[in-house]
Design a protein around this motif. Structure first.
Motif, short mmCIF file in Angstrom:
data_model
loop_
_atom_site.label_atom_id
_atom_site.label_comp_id
_atom_site.label_asym_id
_atom_site.label_seq_id
_atom_site.Cartn_x
_atom_site.Cartn_y
_atom_site.Cartn_z
N ASP A 166 0.87 -1.18 0.00
CA ASP A 166 0.00 0.00 0.00
C ASP A 166 0.91 1.23 0.00
O ASP A 166 1.34 1.69 1.06
CB ASP A 166 -0.90 -0.01 1.24
CG ASP A 166 -1.91 1.14 1.26
OD1 ASP A 166 -1.59 2.22 0.73
OD2 ASP A 166 -3.01 0.97 1.82
N MET B 289 0.11 4.14 2.52
CA MET B 289 0.43 3.85 3.92
C MET B 289 1.93 3.84 4.15
O MET B 289 2.44 4.40 5.13
CB MET B 289 -0.17 2.50 4.33
CG MET B 289 -1.64 2.52 4.64
SD MET B 289 -2.02 3.49 6.14
CE MET B 289 -3.81 3.25 6.20
N MET C 33 -7.10 7.69 3.56
CA MET C 33 -6.99 6.70 4.62
C MET C 33 -5.66 6.75 5.39
O MET C 33 -5.67 6.67 6.63
CB MET C 33 -7.21 5.30 4.05
CG MET C 33 -7.43 4.23 5.11
SD MET C 33 -8.93 4.51 6.10
CE MET C 33 -10.20 4.12 4.89
N VAL D 86 -8.20 -0.01 8.22
CA VAL D 86 -8.75 0.40 6.93
C VAL D 86 -10.15 -0.16 6.76
O VAL D 86 -11.08 0.55 6.34
CB VAL D 86 -7.84 -0.07 5.78
CG1 VAL D 86 -8.51 0.15 4.43
CG2 VAL D 86 -6.50 0.66 5.83
N SER D 87 -10.34 -1.44 7.10
CA SER D 87 -11.64 -2.08 6.95
C SER D 87 -12.70 -1.39 7.81
O SER D 87 -13.80 -1.08 7.34
CB SER D 87 -11.54 -3.55 7.34
OG SER D 87 -12.80 -4.17 7.32
N ASN E 194 -12.63 1.69 9.09
CA ASN E 194 -12.86 3.07 8.67
C ASN E 194 -13.59 3.16 7.34
O ASN E 194 -14.37 4.09 7.13
CB ASN E 194 -11.54 3.84 8.61
CG ASN E 194 -11.12 4.35 9.97
OD1 ASN E 194 -11.35 5.50 10.30
ND2 ASN E 194 -10.51 3.50 10.79
N ASP E 195 -13.38 2.19 6.46
CA ASP E 195 -14.16 2.14 5.22
C ASP E 195 -15.63 1.93 5.55
O ASP E 195 -16.51 2.60 5.00
CB ASP E 195 -13.66 0.98 4.35
CG ASP E 195 -12.59 1.44 3.37
OD1 ASP E 195 -12.47 2.66 3.15
OD2 ASP E 195 -11.88 0.57 2.83
#
Length: 257
Positions: free
Chosen positions: A22, A25, A129, A230-231, A233-234
């Motif tokens: 990523d 990140m 993100m 990430v999951s 916050n998505d």
């Protein structure tokens, strides 16, 4: 574990996160390293809970130095010891009020999800993100604030600006200032720096530290925990957008009746 010392904490496994697939990140974590915070945020994650409880119960600030009694032994933590222990920069801005306004202006666009300058009294879901995660890191591991971590504040964003725009910070002075606030009787500063204080206490040979504990893996940023962040916050971002759309639709319906 003593929840008040661990409730809102983040540490970084730099080797793990720098190996992520990523680029955004990885770039954010590289910026943290470049700012001089790797030694502080990525030091060995061992804690001495009994010693920490003793430290906070007995700590005070005298003449700019943090004193405490741990296991009956006096410990004295100076800014110099603090800086050297974590290889912190000692040059640059020591006060966030000195943050250049043009750097804050630039950072508001750099971190923005939409490309428009973010609102400094808004929420972190305005950000890309990696910068939402950076917002959490500065709140939990650097400024150590209690409360909502979704809200953007001027202080948090100034800290983010230092990292994002490469503004030189005297991190030794700033972080030691946070530590002093933690132990000052009349401040509401949240308690934190559990790992860092544990390592500082370990430098005093006469101090009985008690049993060492591994820091909770769930509070260490690694490939696994970053992906989980990430999951979550998505999902939260999608729910917030959906909720706002429903609220707007209801409002329009009421207005037309």
């Amino acid at each position: 574990m003593t929840s008040s010392l661990y409730s809102n904490v983040q540490h970084v496994d730099f080797e793990s996160v720098l190996g992520m697939d990523d680029p955004g990140m990885v770039s954010m974590f590289e910026a943290l390293m470049a700012s001089g915070l790797r030694g502080f945020l990525g030091c060995p994650a061992i804690v001495y809970e009994d010693a920490l409880v003793d430290f906070f119960e007995n700590a005070s600030v005298r003449n700019g130095v943090v004193f405490s009694t741990v296991g009956g032994q006096i410990v004295e933590i100076t800014e110099k010891l603090f800086a050297e222990s974590f290889e912190l920069p000692i040059e640059g801005l020591g006060d966030l009020s000195e943050m250049p306004k043009d750097a804050i202006f630039d950072a508001r666009s750099i971190v923005s999800l939409s490309g428009e300058q973010i609102n400094l009294s808004g929420r972190k879901n305005q950000m890309k993100m990696p910068y939402r995660l950076l917002c959490d890191i500065v709140a939990k591991a650097i400024s150590v604030k209690a409360g909502s971590f979704n809200a953007i504040t001027v202080e948090k964003f100034s800290l983010m600006t230092a990292v994002v725009c490469g503004v030189k910070m005297n991190w030794a002075k700033f972080l030691f200032g946070v530590l002093k606030k933690m132990v000052a009787a009349k401040t509401k500063q949240a308690k934190g720096f559990a790992i860092q204080i544990s390592l500082l206490l370990a430098t005093f040979p006469a101090v009985e530290l008690g049993e060492a504990s591994a820091f909770p893996a769930s509070k260490i940023l690694s490939k696994k925990t970053v992906l989980r962040f990430v999951s979550i916050n998505d999902r939260d971002g999608a729910e917030e957008i959906t909720g706002a759309a429903k609220k707007k639709a209801v409002s329009k319906k009421r207005n037309c009746c």
